[in-house]
Design a protein around this motif. Structure first.
Motif, mmCIF file in Angstrom:
data_model
loop_
_atom_site.group_PDB
_atom_site.id
_atom_site.type_symbol
_atom_site.label_atom_id
_atom_site.label_comp_id
_atom_site.label_asym_id
_atom_site.label_seq_id
_atom_site.Cartn_x
_atom_site.Cartn_y
_atom_site.Cartn_z
ATOM 1 N N GLU A 40 1.360 2.321 5.688
ATOM 2 C CA GLU A 40 0.976 1.311 6.686
ATOM 3 C C GLU A 40 1.764 0.014 6.518
ATOM 4 O O GLU A 40 1.898 -0.760 7.455
ATOM 5 N N ARG A 61 -0.712 5.371 9.015
ATOM 6 C CA ARG A 61 -0.891 6.031 7.730
ATOM 7 C C ARG A 61 -0.092 7.326 7.732
ATOM 8 O O ARG A 61 -0.091 8.025 8.734
ATOM 9 N N ASP A 74 0.834 -1.196 0.000
ATOM 10 C CA ASP A 74 0.000 0.000 0.000
ATOM 11 C C ASP A 74 0.872 1.250 0.000
ATOM 12 O O ASP A 74 1.973 1.246 0.534
ATOM 13 N N ASP A 97 0.288 4.095 1.571
ATOM 14 C CA ASP A 97 -0.050 5.049 2.621
ATOM 15 C C ASP A 97 0.889 4.953 3.811
ATOM 16 O O ASP A 97 0.674 5.603 4.823
HETATM 17 MG MG MG Z 1 -4.025 1.654 4.560
#
Ligand code: MG
Ligand code: UDP
Length: 324
Positions: free
Chosen positions: A101, A203, A97, A99
């Motif tokens: 994370e 995030r 991902d 973001d």
């Molecule tokens: Mg995420």
């Protein structure tokens, strides 16, 4: 056993991550700075409307390793990942991902496992104290359910943060289904895999793009495209009701045989009760069959899983996308 990994492609699906993407790219660059592989980045812009595209273009101008695949609209996380996987051209591919994370610091360890001979390295999220209670409980209920009704065991906490080697990538490209649940597909494929636990990071910025609707649709795809168990369940339910009806028939008959038919009071409430149960069961059964039918309908159309508006950066891989 050692593999011959030279190039590594990182695939990152993005949907409205304008606040995170630059910082994310920086984090990854720092994490891989000491590694001697040839790194490539494929950012899949899943129809973002918040300026993600502009930031990606800047990134691409600064860093020639970056490629941008811009989809024609928002197709969803799994479709965006598929777009990246179809275009990938490297000895090992990492999906994560954008973001923050999925900690980029894990990348060297993932590659070390691949070098040690594993075909699939699954980064496994450990109990996430930061996630909301609702997210944690729906997620664990989901995995409990899918592992009971499905034919494939899917590890809780294993999202789409994983490394796959070239043979796995080539196999994955042979899947043509419209309804995709990549972690299920990867679990189904076999190969030598290993889990790598990690604690999720926060995030970088922005909010989760997984609305309840998107999570529900993912759960649906996982259940209905991975098992026929709901259908068998319905058939057994029908069987149970037939047996109950037979028992009831015998019960009534016993009154007639013993000459006590006058003792049979006309029972409106019990009749209604049975009617409602049966009515409900039929509706649920039809619904389940309907969902499968809808899935079949969508599969037979063989629609593309995603559409690419444009690709920026490295020339597209010579490999034709196998996704129909
Ligand atoms: Mg995420
Ligand atoms: N994402 C995407 N398309 C979507 C929804 C999400 O490409 O329709 C991307 C998103 O930008 C992020 C990743 O998928 O990089 C995971 O999404 P998110 O962080 O919103 O999900 P969560 O971590 O909350 O499950």
């Amino acid at each position: 056993m050692t593999t011959s990994i030279q190039s590594v492609e990182i695939i990152i699906p993005l949907y409205n991550e304008a606040e995170s993407v630059a910082a994310f790219h920086q984090q990854v660059c720092t994490a891989i700075a000491d590694l001697s592989y040839r790194f490539l980045f494929t950012y899949v812009d899943d129809g973002s409307s918040d300026g993600t595209a502009r930031i990606l273009e800047q990134l691409q101008q600064q860093d020639a390793r970056v490629r941008i695949i811009e989809l024609s609209r928002n197709f969803g996380h799994q479709a965006a990942l598929s777009a990246g996987l179809d275009a990938a051209d490297a000895d090992a591919v990492i999906t994560m991902d954008g973001d923050g994370e999925h900690p980029p610091a894990l990348i060297p360890q993932m590659l070390a496992q691949a070098e040690a001979g594993y075909d699939i390295v699954i980064a496994m999220r450990q109990e996430d104290q930061q996630a909301s209670w609702v997210k944690r409980s729906t997620s664990s209920a989901f995995y409990w359910l899918i592992n009971r009704v499905g034919d494939t065991r899917i590890i809780p906490g294993a999202a789409d943060f994983r490394l796959i080697t070239r043979p796995v990538l080539d196999s994955l490209r042979q899947f043509h289904e419209y309804h995709r649940f990549l972690r299920g597909m990867v679990a189904w494929m076999g190969y030598r895999s290993i889990k790598l636990p990690y604690s999720p990071a926060r995030r970088i910025d922005g909010k989760s793009k997984f609305t309840f609707k998107k999570m529900f649709s993912l759960a649906n795809q996982a259940i209905f495209s991975f098992s026929l168990v709901p259908l068998y369940f319905v058939i057994s339910l029908g069987g149970i009701f037939l047996l109950l009806a037979l028992a009831e028939g015998l019960y009534v008959l016993s009154f007639w045989v013993s000459g006590q038919q006058s003792g049979l009071a006309p029972g409106w409430s019990s009749l209604m009760f049975v009617l409602l149960i049966i009515g409900g069961t039929i509706m649920i059964s039809l619904g389940i069959i309907g969902v499968y039918l809808g899935y079949i309908f969508q599969e037979v159309k063989r629609r593309p899983v995603y559409l690419v508006r444009r690709t920026l950066g490295r020339t597209q891989s010579s490999q034709p996308p196998l996704t129909p």
